[in-house]
Design an enzyme around this catalytic site. Structure first.
Site, PDB file in Angstrom:
ATOM      1  N   HIS A   1       0.078  11.731  -5.727  1.00 33.87           N
ATOM      2  CA  HIS A   1      -0.283  11.789  -4.475  1.00 33.87           C
ATOM      3  C   HIS A   1       0.651  11.802  -3.271  1.00 33.87           C
ATOM      4  O   HIS A   1       0.734  12.581  -2.493  1.00 33.87           O
ATOM      5  CB  HIS A   1      -1.368  10.543  -4.358  1.00 33.87           C
ATOM      6  N   GLU A   2       1.364  10.773  -3.686  1.00 29.62           N
ATOM      7  CA  GLU A   2       2.474  10.492  -2.674  1.00 29.62           C
ATOM      8  C   GLU A   2       3.509  11.706  -2.607  1.00 29.62           C
ATOM      9  O   GLU A   2       3.946  12.134  -1.586  1.00 29.62           O
ATOM     10  CB  GLU A   2       3.172   9.009  -2.842  1.00 29.62           C
TER      11      GLU A   2
ATOM     12  N   HIS B   1       0.618  -1.334   0.046  1.00 24.54           N
ATOM     13  CA  HIS B   1       0.044   0.133   0.159  1.00 24.54           C
ATOM     14  C   HIS B   1       1.027   1.373  -0.027  1.00 24.54           C
ATOM     15  O   HIS B   1       1.808   1.342   0.862  1.00 24.54           O
ATOM     16  CB  HIS B   1      -0.918   0.080   1.245  1.00 24.54           C
ATOM     17  N   ALA B   2       0.605   2.001  -0.997  1.00 28.65           N
ATOM     18  CA  ALA B   2       1.574   3.385  -1.238  1.00 28.65           C
ATOM     19  C   ALA B   2       1.662   4.293  -0.152  1.00 28.65           C
ATOM     20  O   ALA B   2       0.693   4.380   0.566  1.00 28.65           O
ATOM     21  CB  ALA B   2       1.111   4.111  -2.280  1.00 28.65           C
TER      22      ALA B   2
ATOM     23  N   HIS C   1      -6.474   0.690   5.505  1.00 31.14           N
ATOM     24  CA  HIS C   1      -6.715   1.658   6.409  1.00 31.14           C
ATOM     25  C   HIS C   1      -7.355   1.012   7.781  1.00 31.14           C
ATOM     26  O   HIS C   1      -7.135   1.607   8.748  1.00 31.14           O
ATOM     27  CB  HIS C   1      -7.383   3.005   6.013  1.00 31.14           C
TER      28      HIS C   1
ATOM     29  N   TYR D   1      -9.492  11.340   3.173  1.00 28.57           N
ATOM     30  CA  TYR D   1      -9.849  11.312   1.711  1.00 28.57           C
ATOM     31  C   TYR D   1     -11.041  11.791   1.430  1.00 28.57           C
ATOM     32  O   TYR D   1     -10.901  12.411   0.125  1.00 28.57           O
ATOM     33  CB  TYR D   1      -9.482   9.871   1.435  1.00 28.57           C
TER      34      TYR D   1
ATOM     35  N   HIS E   1       2.619  14.496  -0.502  1.00 32.76           N
ATOM     36  CA  HIS E   1       2.847  14.401   0.774  1.00 32.76           C
ATOM     37  C   HIS E   1       4.172  14.862   1.176  1.00 32.76           C
ATOM     38  O   HIS E   1       4.718  15.478   2.115  1.00 32.76           O
ATOM     39  CB  HIS E   1       2.808  13.031   1.519  1.00 32.76           C
TER      40      HIS E   1
ATOM     41  N   GLU F   1      -3.755  14.955   2.389  1.00 31.14           N
ATOM     42  CA  GLU F   1      -4.094  14.191   1.193  1.00 31.14           C
ATOM     43  C   GLU F   1      -4.310  14.798   0.083  1.00 31.14           C
ATOM     44  O   GLU F   1      -4.567  14.241  -1.273  1.00 31.14           O
ATOM     45  CB  GLU F   1      -5.489  13.217   1.774  1.00 31.14           C
TER      46      GLU F   1
HETATM   47  O1  X8Z Z   1      -4.052   5.407   0.959  1.00 28.91           O
HETATM   48  C1  X8Z Z   1      -3.856   6.354   0.298  1.00 28.91           C
HETATM   49  C2  X8Z Z   1      -2.825   6.729  -0.223  1.00 28.91           C
HETATM   50  C3  X8Z Z   1      -1.823   6.766   0.659  1.00 28.91           C
HETATM   51  S1  X8Z Z   1      -2.059   7.987   1.907  1.00 28.91           S
HETATM   52  C4  X8Z Z   1      -2.301   5.837  -1.440  1.00 28.91           C
HETATM   53  N1  X8Z Z   1      -5.396   6.589  -0.650  1.00 28.91           N
HETATM   54  C5  X8Z Z   1      -6.589   6.164  -0.250  1.00 28.91           C
HETATM   55  C6  X8Z Z   1      -6.682   4.564  -0.532  1.00 28.91           C
HETATM   56  O2  X8Z Z   1      -5.661   4.118  -1.394  1.00 28.91           O
HETATM   57  O3  X8Z Z   1      -7.817   4.107  -0.204  1.00 28.91           O
HETATM   58  C7  X8Z Z   1      -5.231   7.372  -1.846  1.00 28.91           C
HETATM   59  C8  X8Z Z   1      -6.817   7.575  -2.156  1.00 28.91           C
HETATM   60  C9  X8Z Z   1      -7.436   6.967  -0.890  1.00 28.91           C
HETATM   61 ZN    ZN Z   2      -1.880   9.965   1.129  1.00 24.96          ZN
END
Ligand code: X8Z
Ligand code: ZN
Length: 594
Positions: free
Chosen positions: A367-368, A337-338, A495, A505, A371, A395
């Site tokens: 997106h990254e 997960h990024a 998450h 988000y 941050h 975010e």
């Molecule tokens: O978790 C993230 C990022 C890292 S903060 C990749 N996002 C959420 C997800 O993947 O569920 C970005 C969009 C929503």
């Molecule tokens: Zn993020």
């Protein structure tokens, strides 16, 4: 200790407190400075341990990460307790704000009992590892990782295969269920120790307004957005029925979660070819371009970096390129997960991501990097103020940049030869709507579930049912097969397993369109909003930097005002952006309503 002795000890402690002189403002200031130093040091250690764990999941790194998390959480709880005695003073605004942020900083606060503190830290590290290592074996010799399964969800159009993989990934989470239950109990104990009714109330207290007022804000924003989402949902559902048949989709108005091109049905851009408006093709496919050019992971990241440097930001440090993880290693388990990291002192910045050469990951790279550039912009702030105005701002930043990845920009950087005319607009807007508007209700529902779980409104015996009730209510999405309480589908979302709050988000979607509109107005953009790119615009960069450099030093409406001129979150930047698509969707949907 006998009761009598214990009582005597209490009396003595109370007498000592009464005798101790009240602390002064100078002492409060010295206290918070010391606290920041201690926490910064523990935070750096925690980052090193967690980086090692997330990029090399073994028993030993799990233990190191749990120990570092524990040390940080325990120290925070202790300092938050000590801060109480300073709170009655007439403190300077920055000291008061730091104390507030200190109390709100840990998402699963440590309970009082040391054994429970350790248990909580151990559970959290374990849950993360289970998620990261998660695999599903199609056959004894054919085990798939999450990125493998996401590829199938993205590309396959075989509903049987989609279903198999959708169910397959969800075999990873049932073992998490009991631990998650205990996690909720322990984290709530910690939250109560800090004066919050439960962990959800703590999370909702992070927005410079009362938790109740914050919930009402979310409701207000969602009411603004519902009509757009409803139109997109109805049209997408209709096209999916055309593709997969009424039988497969059902007649209850919902969409089965495995048909939307994403493991969690959270964004739908991968089904664009199935729902593209007829004769409005933008004429290029970014994924195909990246594949054809054999653009590798680092080069994709360079593209993202170049957007930021075009705005006037300094390039990323050499250590970013040396220490980041850009691809999934073949020989060890990692959390794919990024994420973006500020490992030490806002200098050692990194991303960790299993990049694939496709358009979806190019957006995630932006997106990254958002941050990372944010982290560097607030580096000069004291430790407790190093953060964004609220978590939605962090975010939103990179996503704001990604909104500027327009055909005009792609032409400028020579990725496409020709910019589509206005005839491509509906297609462009549809792609963006599938990516971002489709996400909105998912961005809300994850924490609607967790808040109910933390408050006890949803009991462990209803965890799964409550999850899908909310998915139906907000997203209009249903599980493709019957689920039961033997499942734990929330745990199949990163998450939840990693305990990262999610409302951020949803806020980010709202904020990024507000930021983008403000920057586009500043550049003097003429024409439809979605064709605006502020690439190369140093003034846009300055404006972004001004807001980012504030960090968390001011309540978020101040930062929003610096950026947009408005102190209120407002979803009308989104509805304005998608207005032409909404008109078209409504006309299409009306054809069938008759
Ligand atoms: O978790 C993230 C990022 C890292 S903060 C990749 N996002 C959420 C997800 O993947 O569920 C970005 C969009 C929503
Ligand atoms: Zn993020």
């Amino acid at each position: 200790m006998t009761v009598k002795l214990a009582f005597a000890a209490l009396l003595a402690a109370a007498a000592a407190r009464a005798a101790a002189p009240a602390p002064t403002v100078a002492q409060a200031q010295a206290f918070i400075e010391r606290a920041e130093k201690t926490l910064e040091d523990l935070n750096t250690k925690d980052n090193f341990a967690n980086w090692a764990y997330s990029t090399y999941i073994i028993y030993d790194t799990e233990k190191l990460a749990a120990a570092a998390d524990l040390a940080y959480a325990v120290e925070t709880a202790k300092l938050a307790g000590e801060a109480l005695k300073h709170e009655k003073l007439d403190l300077p605004a920055d000291v008061r704000r730091k104390i507030l942020l200190l109390k709100l900083s840990v998402s699963a606060p440590a309970p009082e009992d040391p054994r429970e503190q350790k248990e909580l830290a151990d559970i959290q590290a374990w849950l993360q590892g289970e998620y990261g290592k998660g695999k599903w074996c199609r056959a004894a010799d054919k085990c798939l990782t999450l990125p493998d399964m996401e590829d199938i969800l993205r590309d396959s159009r075989d509903p049987k295969e989609l279903l198999e993989v959708w169910k397959g990934w969800r075999t990873v989470s049932p073992p998490m269920r009991r631990k998650y239950e205990r996690f909720v109990e322990l984290s709530n104990k910690g939250a109560r120790g800090m004066g919050f009714a439960d962990t959800g109330v703590l999370w909702r207290s992070r927005y410079d307004m009362s938790p109740t007022a914050f919930t009402a804000e979310l409701e207000r924003l969602w009411e603004q957005l519902k009509p757009l989402y409803a139109s997109l949902h109805a049209y997408t559902r209709h096209r999916l029925i055309e593709k997969y048949g009424k039988e497969a989709v059902g007649d209850d108005g919902l969409i089965p979660a495995h048909l939307l091109g994403n493991m969690w049905a959270q964004s739908w851009e991968n089904v664009y070819p199935l729902v593209a408006p007829p004769s409005s093709d933008p004429g290029y496919d970014l994924t195909k371009i990246l594949e054809a050019r054999k653009t590798d992971e680092k080069e994709m990241t360079r593209m993202g970096e170049r957007f930021f440097t075009s705005l006037g930001f300094e390039p990323l440090p050499p250590t970013f390129w040396e220490r980041s993880l850009f691809t999934k290693p073949r020989d060890r388990e990692v959390v794919c997960h990024a994420s973006a990291w500020d490992v030490e002192d806002s200098q050692d910045l990194r991303i960790k991501m299993c990049i694939k050469p496709n358009a979806e990951d190019l957006v995630t790279i932006h997106h990254e990097l958002g941050h990372n550039f944010y982290q560097r912009a607030y580096a000069a702030q004291p430790f407790l103020l190093r953060g964004s105005a609220n978590d939605g701002f962090h975010e939103a930043l990179g996503d704001t940049i990604a909104l500027s990845v327009t055909p005009e920009y792609l032409k400028q950087i020579a990725l496409v030869d020709k910019v589509p005319g206005a005839e491509g607009d509906l297609g462009l807007l549809m792609k963006m709507a599938l990516e971002r508007a489709a996400f909105l209700p998912f961005g809300l529902m994850v924490d609607q579930w967790r808040w109910k779980v933390f408050s006890g409104e949803v009991k462990p015996e209803d965890y799964n049912k409550a999850w899908w009730d909310l998915a139906a209510k907000y997203q209009g999405v249903k599980p493709p097969v019957e689920r039961s309480e033997a499942d734990f589908d929330p745990g199949a979302k990163y998450h939840v397993a990693a305990n990262v709050p999610y409302t951020r988000y949803f806020l980010a979607q709202v904020l990024q369109f507000q930021f983008y509109r403000a920057l586009c107005e500043q550049t003097g953009h003429i024409g439809p909003l979605h064709r605006c790119s502020f690439y190369n615009d140093k003034k846009a960069g300055e404006r972004l930097n001004r807001m980012m450099a504030m960090g968390a030093s001011r309540p978020w409406p101040d930062a929003l005002e610096a950026m947009t001129g408005s102190r209120k979150m407002d979803a009308n930047a989104i509805t304005e952006y998608f207005a032409p698509l909404k008109i078209w969707l409504d006309a299409e949907n009306a054809k069938r309503a008759k």
